[in-house]
Design an enzyme around this catalytic site. Structure first.
Site, short mmCIF file in Angstrom:
data_model
loop_
_atom_site.label_atom_id
_atom_site.label_comp_id
_atom_site.label_asym_id
_atom_site.label_seq_id
_atom_site.Cartn_x
_atom_site.Cartn_y
_atom_site.Cartn_z
N LYS A 16 75.03 -18.24 -32.16
CA LYS A 16 74.43 -19.47 -31.14
C LYS A 16 73.45 -18.85 -30.04
CE LYS A 16 77.68 -22.60 -31.32
NZ LYS A 16 78.75 -22.85 -30.25
N THR A 18 72.72 -16.42 -29.52
CA THR A 18 71.23 -16.03 -29.58
C THR A 18 70.28 -16.51 -30.29
OG1 THR A 18 72.42 -13.98 -29.97
CG2 THR A 18 70.25 -13.64 -31.14
N LYS A 185 75.61 -20.05 -50.65
CA LYS A 185 76.63 -21.43 -50.87
C LYS A 185 76.00 -22.69 -49.85
CE LYS A 185 78.80 -20.69 -55.10
NZ LYS A 185 78.48 -21.65 -56.14
N CYS A 375 79.01 0.32 -10.08
CA CYS A 375 79.73 -0.06 -9.12
C CYS A 375 81.05 -0.11 -9.42
CB CYS A 375 79.89 -1.43 -10.34
SG CYS A 375 80.32 -2.63 -9.18
N PHE A 378 79.77 3.82 -9.54
CA PHE A 378 79.67 4.95 -8.31
C PHE A 378 81.09 4.93 -7.95
CE2 PHE A 378 78.81 3.08 -3.81
CZ PHE A 378 78.02 3.99 -3.56
N GLU A 399 92.73 0.05 -3.71
CA GLU A 399 92.74 -0.47 -5.12
C GLU A 399 93.31 0.02 -6.17
OE1 GLU A 399 89.13 -1.69 -7.77
OE2 GLU A 399 90.63 -2.90 -8.98
N HIS A 501 74.86 -3.95 -10.25
CA HIS A 501 75.16 -4.68 -11.46
C HIS A 501 73.83 -4.31 -11.67
CE1 HIS A 501 78.95 -4.24 -12.51
NE2 HIS A 501 79.92 -4.90 -11.19
N GLU A 503 72.26 -3.99 -14.39
CA GLU A 503 71.92 -4.13 -15.56
C GLU A 503 71.94 -5.65 -15.77
OE1 GLU A 503 74.89 -3.39 -14.12
OE2 GLU A 503 76.64 -4.64 -15.20
N1 GLN Z 1 86.95 -2.84 -9.08
C1 GLN Z 1 86.09 -2.72 -7.87
C2 GLN Z 1 85.78 -3.42 -6.78
O1 GLN Z 1 86.19 -4.84 -6.98
C3 GLN Z 1 84.69 -2.26 -9.17
C4 GLN Z 1 83.97 -3.67 -9.79
C5 GLN Z 1 83.82 -3.59 -10.32
O2 GLN Z 1 82.92 -2.31 -10.70
N2 GLN Z 1 82.97 -4.96 -10.82
O3 GLN Z 1 85.06 -3.10 -5.29
#
Ligand code: GLN
Length: 530
Positions: A16, A18, A185, A375, A378, A399, A501, A503
């Site tokens: 839906k 797309t 069908k 992200c 990186f 983290e 990001h 992307e």
């Molecule tokens: N976990 C990492 C942070 O909070 C990277 C987050 C992510 O890749 N979107 O900074």
């Protein structure tokens, strides 16, 4: 106000999103001002806290809203930027109704689904139309007709048509094809439409999903049972790539039909994707990119990366075959990465899979495989470099290891004071300053870029001199120069990573620059090895 509502029937997962995106694309490129709203009938306030295994990727908008991945499709197909108000959830609706009730806004009356919840829904939809000054707003209703969750939304839409808003109802159904003869069908479609009618909605358009091409007999039969004219029944066959769908829909006359219903004439569709499609259908080269992540069982968790690669294919005619590599299982000496031309490490949260990502980055760095980290990709590149080049054996992000003696990725001092984790996330479009005479400058060609973010942790400023001395250069920073945004290796032209990001802002005719760079470098490498 003009709206096109798109509902789904028979089963979920019919595409839906797309179909909605493709229709918006056709309308936008006919010169209309279009906006799109996704209704998610779940109780979560937004997609921010949802595990990618449940609904796929959490998409991030310019304003920092964390939304359903369908909004990413709308942006890509329509070439516009949306805001948080383009994603309505049951959670958002109930939250604001209850807040109003607490403030006494309802003047002592009993607060009910009809009219209070439905009015809230109607107001929000009309608001989007008004604020975006759109000629038409597409409304995609998540879920399948008949679900309890979506009932208040469908009721609100029905009432809007009754109130005088101009509505086209489109319904997406499935045509099963059975037996050797692939007999089509129509019964499930008939049932699904009668269910829709039982709640007072007569569809104007039907999108029939099937493998092959909808035949004349099926079309005639569906029309007879549903009252939808044959010209309003559009077959949506399986396509190799979603970007081919608008053309399939257009070739069946969907635009003329919709313009007729909207009462507009004289618009012509401008096909801006002709060469783009041609490159996708007939690519001239192929590269293998290893995507090392922990959600690879559900590739929708990385949909914006997949799309960004398709955008590169459309621009350069280089097909990208993604090899999905689990960061949990990765053993570097194995064949996992053997005939790979490039490696992408996408974002992520939590420790699981991090060591696999670090191992893959080491492999890319030592074997000079083109590399892009995004992200968490990186951050893991920073950790890898700290461990294996600087020799800080237990380097990590706090983290993952709060007790590490080398917290190369950490919260900034001011973030430590914030107790509520939700308040510390850096979200949405923010400016990045690109340094001259660097690889990043070569890629972007300008100092000021704006990219979308979704992260909490940062490169620890205490270690930056160590990194720079050893050849890891931060070539992009935030405007204050405190947060590191782009990294590259001084002695390498094909190793780059970004904290943002890229992307999320990749578009069919304007691909993410770093994804494009990775693919071009991968193609060079693939050329060398042949
Ligand atoms: N976990 C990492 C942070 O909070 C990277 C987050 C992510 O890749 N979107 O900074």
């Amino acid at each position: 106000m003009q709206f096109i509502a798109i509902t789904g029937g028979v089963i979920s997962g019919l595409g839906k999103g797309t179909i909605t995106s493709s229709l918006s694309h056709l309308l936008v490129n006919s010169g209309l001002r279009v906006s799109a709203v996704k209704i998610d009938p779940y109780l979560n306030y937004d997609a921010g806290t949802m595990n990618p295994y449940q609904h796929g990727e959490v998409f991030v908008l310019d304003d920092g809203s964390e939304v359903d991945l369908d909004l990413g499709n709308y942006e890509r197909f329509m070439g516009i930027s949306l805001t948080g108000s383009n994603n309505i959830t049951t959670g958002k609706i109930y939250k604001s109704v209850i807040e109003k009730e607490r403030k006494g806004d309802y003047l002592g009356s009993t607060v009910q689904i009809i009219p209070h919840i439905t009015n809230e829904i109607k107001n929000r939809l009309r608001d989007v139309s008004r604020k975006s000054k759109s000629d038409v707003v597409l409304i995609e209703v998540g879920g399948t007709v008949g679900d309890i969750e979506s009932m208040p939304f469908l009721e609100a839409l029905r009432q809007m048509r009754r109130d005088g808003d101009h509505f086209i109802f489109a319904h997406v159904t499935l045509i099963p094809e059975i037996g050797d003869s692939m007999e089509q069908k129509t019964k499930p479609t008939q049932h699904s439409v009668s269910q829709l009618r039982s709640i007072g909605i007569q569809p104007d358009v039907l999108f029939a999903r099937l493998k092959g091409t909808l035949n004349a007999e099926s079309r005639r039969k569906i029309s007879l049972f549903t009252d939808v004219p044959e010209s309003g029944i559009i077959g949506v066959s399986d396509v190799k790539n979603p970007y081919l769908l608008p053309e399939i829909m257009r070739s069946q006359g969907v635009l003329d039909y919709i313009f007729g219903r909207l009462g507009i004439a004289g618009l012509t569709f401008e096909d801006r994707w002709k060469d783009y499609r041609e490159n996708i259908v007939h690519p001239r080269k192929t590269v293998n990119i290893g995507l090392v992540g922990k959600y690879i069982e559900l590739t929708d968790a990385y949909i914006s990366h997949k799309e960004a690669f398709t955008h590169v294919t459309g621009k350069h005619g280089i097909e990208v075959r993604i090899r999905w590599i689990s960061s949990d299982k990765l053993k570097i000496d194995q064949s996992d990465l053997a005939d790979i031309d490039g490696i992408l490490i996408p974002g992520g949260f939590g420790y699981r899979g991090v060591e696999g990502k670090i191992a893959a980055i080491r492999y890319a760095r030592e074997n000079r495989i083109p590399f892009l980290g995004i992200c968490l990709g990186f951050q893991t590149a920073v950790i890898e470099f700290a461990r294996n080049v600087l020799g800080f054996k237990d380097a990590n992000s706090t983290e993952f290891d709060p007790g590490t003696s080398h917290p190369v990725i950490d919260l900034l001092p001011e973030q430590h004071q914030v107790k509520d984790m939700g308040g510390t996330m850096r979200l949405g479009s923010l400016p990045v300053v690109v340094e001259r005479n660097t690889r990043a400058w070569e890629i972007y060609g300008q100092a000021g870029i704006t990219e979308r973010h979704r992260h909490r942790y940062e490169v620890n400023p205490k270690y930056i001199d160590d990194f720079e001395r050893a050849g890891l250069h931060f070539s992009g920073k935030d405007t204050e120069g405190i947060r590191m945004e782009i990294l590259e290796l001084a002695d390498r032209e094909n190793f780059i990573a970004t904290q943002y990001h890229s992307e999320f802002k990749s578009r069919p005719l304007n691909p993410s620059r770093v994804h494009e760079y990775l693919v071009l470098k991968a193609a060079e490498k693939a050329g060398e090895s042949k």
